[in-house]
Design a protein around this motif. Sequence first.
Motif, short mmCIF file in Angstrom:
data_model
loop_
_atom_site.label_atom_id
_atom_site.label_comp_id
_atom_site.label_asym_id
_atom_site.label_seq_id
_atom_site.Cartn_x
_atom_site.Cartn_y
_atom_site.Cartn_z
N MET A 218 0.81 -1.22 0.00
CA MET A 218 0.00 0.00 0.00
C MET A 218 0.85 1.27 0.00
O MET A 218 0.33 2.38 0.18
CB MET A 218 -0.95 -0.01 1.21
N GLY A 219 2.17 1.10 -0.17
CA GLY A 219 3.05 2.25 -0.30
C GLY A 219 3.58 2.81 1.00
O GLY A 219 4.18 3.88 1.02
N ALA A 220 3.38 2.11 2.11
CA ALA A 220 3.87 2.59 3.41
C ALA A 220 5.35 2.26 3.55
O ALA A 220 5.76 1.10 3.43
CB ALA A 220 3.08 1.97 4.54
N PHE A 221 6.18 3.27 3.80
CA PHE A 221 7.61 3.06 4.03
C PHE A 221 7.90 3.09 5.52
O PHE A 221 7.57 4.06 6.21
CB PHE A 221 8.44 4.13 3.34
N TRP A 222 8.47 1.99 6.00
CA TRP A 222 8.87 1.89 7.41
C TRP A 222 10.39 1.94 7.47
O TRP A 222 11.07 1.06 6.96
CB TRP A 222 8.38 0.57 8.02
N GLU A 223 10.89 2.97 8.10
CA GLU A 223 12.34 3.09 8.27
C GLU A 223 12.81 2.10 9.34
O GLU A 223 12.18 1.95 10.38
CB GLU A 223 12.70 4.52 8.68
N ALA A 224 13.92 1.41 9.08
CA ALA A 224 14.42 0.41 10.03
C ALA A 224 15.94 0.37 10.01
O ALA A 224 16.57 0.66 8.98
CB ALA A 224 13.85 -0.97 9.69
N LYS A 225 16.52 -0.02 11.13
CA LYS A 225 17.97 -0.16 11.22
C LYS A 225 18.43 -1.55 10.80
O LYS A 225 19.60 -1.78 10.52
CB LYS A 225 18.42 0.13 12.65
N ALA A 226 17.49 -2.51 10.80
CA ALA A 226 17.78 -3.88 10.36
C ALA A 226 16.48 -4.50 9.85
O ALA A 226 15.39 -4.17 10.32
CB ALA A 226 18.37 -4.72 11.48
N VAL A 227 16.62 -5.40 8.87
CA VAL A 227 15.47 -6.10 8.30
C VAL A 227 15.74 -7.60 8.35
O VAL A 227 16.82 -8.05 7.94
CB VAL A 227 15.21 -5.66 6.84
N ILE A 228 14.77 -8.36 8.85
CA ILE A 228 14.90 -9.82 8.93
C ILE A 228 13.84 -10.44 8.02
O ILE A 228 12.65 -10.18 8.18
CB ILE A 228 14.72 -10.32 10.37
N ILE A 229 14.28 -11.26 7.07
CA ILE A 229 13.36 -11.91 6.14
C ILE A 229 13.06 -13.32 6.64
O ILE A 229 13.95 -14.16 6.76
CB ILE A 229 13.96 -11.99 4.72
N SER A 230 11.80 -13.57 6.92
CA SER A 230 11.37 -14.90 7.41
C SER A 230 10.04 -15.23 6.73
O SER A 230 9.01 -15.34 7.39
CB SER A 230 11.25 -14.89 8.93
N THR A 231 10.09 -15.38 5.43
CA THR A 231 8.88 -15.46 4.60
C THR A 231 8.33 -16.87 4.44
O THR A 231 7.31 -17.07 3.78
CB THR A 231 9.18 -14.88 3.21
N GLY A 232 8.97 -17.87 5.02
CA GLY A 232 8.47 -19.24 4.94
C GLY A 232 8.30 -19.70 3.51
O GLY A 232 9.18 -19.51 2.67
N THR A 233 7.14 -20.29 3.20
CA THR A 233 6.87 -20.75 1.83
C THR A 233 5.97 -19.77 1.07
O THR A 233 5.46 -20.10 0.01
CB THR A 233 6.21 -22.14 1.85
#
Length: 618
Positions: A143-158
């Motif tokens: 929906m175009g929302a940008f969340w600023e973060a110091k780290a990103v963890i990808i845990s997308t499963g299947t």
Amino acid sequence: MEYFAGKTDIAVIGAGHAGIEAAFAASRLGLSTTLFTLTLDLVGNMPCNPSIGGTGKGHLVYELDALGGVMGKLADKAMLQSRMLNESKGPAVHSLRLQVDRRKYSTLMKELIEEEKNLSLVQAEITDIKFEDGKAVGVVTSMGAFWEAKAVIISTGTSLGGKIIVGECAYESGPDNTLAATKLTQSLIDAGVKIVRFKTGTPPRIHADSIDYSVLAEQAGDEDPFVFSSGDEVPEVQKKCYIAYTNEETHKIIRENLHRSPLFSGVIKGVGPRYCPSIEDKVVRFPDKIRHQLFVEPMGENTKEVYLQGMSSSLPEEVQKKLIHSIKGLENAVFMRTAYAIEYDCADPTQLKNTLEFREIEGLYGAGQFNGSSGYEEAAVQGFMAGCNAALKIKGMNPFTLSRSESYIGTLIDDLVNKGTNEPYRIMTSRSEYRLLLRQDNTKSRILPKAYKAGIISEETYSEFLKEEEFVENEITRLRSTSTPPLPTLNAYLEEKGYEPLKNGIRIAELVKRPHVELKALYGILGGYKGDKHLIKRIETEIKYEGYIKKQLSEVDRLHSLEQKKLPTDIDYTTLKGLKAEAAQKLNKFRPASIGEALSISGISPADISVLLIYLRG
């Protein structure tokens, strides 16, 4: 059009078992954490088997629980049945498996997340990760929302690039017919992440009332059940499971329809798990086997859905019904969910450090099936380690890692990041060369001192642990120094175990060393500790296997000495005389920090290690 939605220290993509543990680990270390999920209704979902633990997997859950993870605690609360697997074998392979109510587990998990300080749960599809100067700086939703973060963890499963396949039918989907994450893959590819395609599957679910249980083998839970988290009360519910078997007619139906199996027709491109194959794959790979075992397991306390473990399939729905109806006891089975295969995108895990941060992208971490693993338990421990290390790095603290000589978590991560995997990776006790040291009963003694030093566990938790350690040490000393006379009740027990009755006194520890003699039984006869079953088992094992344990400890000391031999980070391994070209290429790629790390890289031989040791000697 993008808009600024807010700031968070750590953004976690996916609220499955990896994402949940990552989010809890980060938030409990004081970092503001936002956990994004495609749907709030399936937080902590179990799209495949309704159980936690199993061979090797139970060890992971015990280790996670000792570190403060949540999986074991909630599995205990949602338990339907407890079974300790491999009890006829040695203590190294004893593995706890809990059958759980999958909906209760998910509900309890969502409640826990919603109550957690520093943790926000947001329903949104992440379609893009933003990078600046090679560093992850935030995420963007559909929906175009940008969340600023110091780290990103990808845990997308299947869910990442998910595609469900049943016979000739194929469509974009996540597990359980949920939304697939269809856009994030391209963002990762654009950032230089190498993506691979894997596949897994799940069996059909059938209605409990359509099963003839009278002809199935009953599989009850343990009379004296264990749980994962000490201090919790064991639920009274102990539902039964059952065992059914395929037969020649089942196999005939499968063989006649292999041309319609996406697995063999070429429709499925992803690589599936070797240790959890589909039923059609098993029939093809083991043509001489006349039957395969199926476990008939309840999905929950308040549902009629029953899970057929061992019956994963991607055959067309009408073929699935024929083969299920060919099985004794399931002739009238009513399908509630059709089995399916699911293909999904994941990362080549050799791109990661042992902290689970990408080597070339600062602040980007991977966890769970995104890293090429398979299973809830493997996902959960990776999530914890990724969340923990992301938080520690932001706080300017040293990373927290575990070696393969002190944990199954270390074995799992070492295998993934240094050896890689060409199929969904599953932990097994056979993957560890130190498995007698890595038992369930001694989990705390292996892990808590290091976790305390890293600031991951509380002072209170560590103090309780030290009291337990003191008790174990004192009790082992007492049993080695205390003798018992030849009591009638003791002799009766020994004769039951196949031994001659005692004529003279004997030290209790000498009795414990005898095969099949259990310390718990001796306590009952002679009097003694009647508390934590894990502590009793640990004391027994430390005495019974003393010689073997010392031998493995000496091997660990040798490995640690290699870990102390540090390798410079700027070596050009192609210039080292005597090093094979393949070894030089791999060493340049992985950049091991020590000889010990180099030794764990797939394809690095003892001869290559000798070259490195000669180089270090100058």
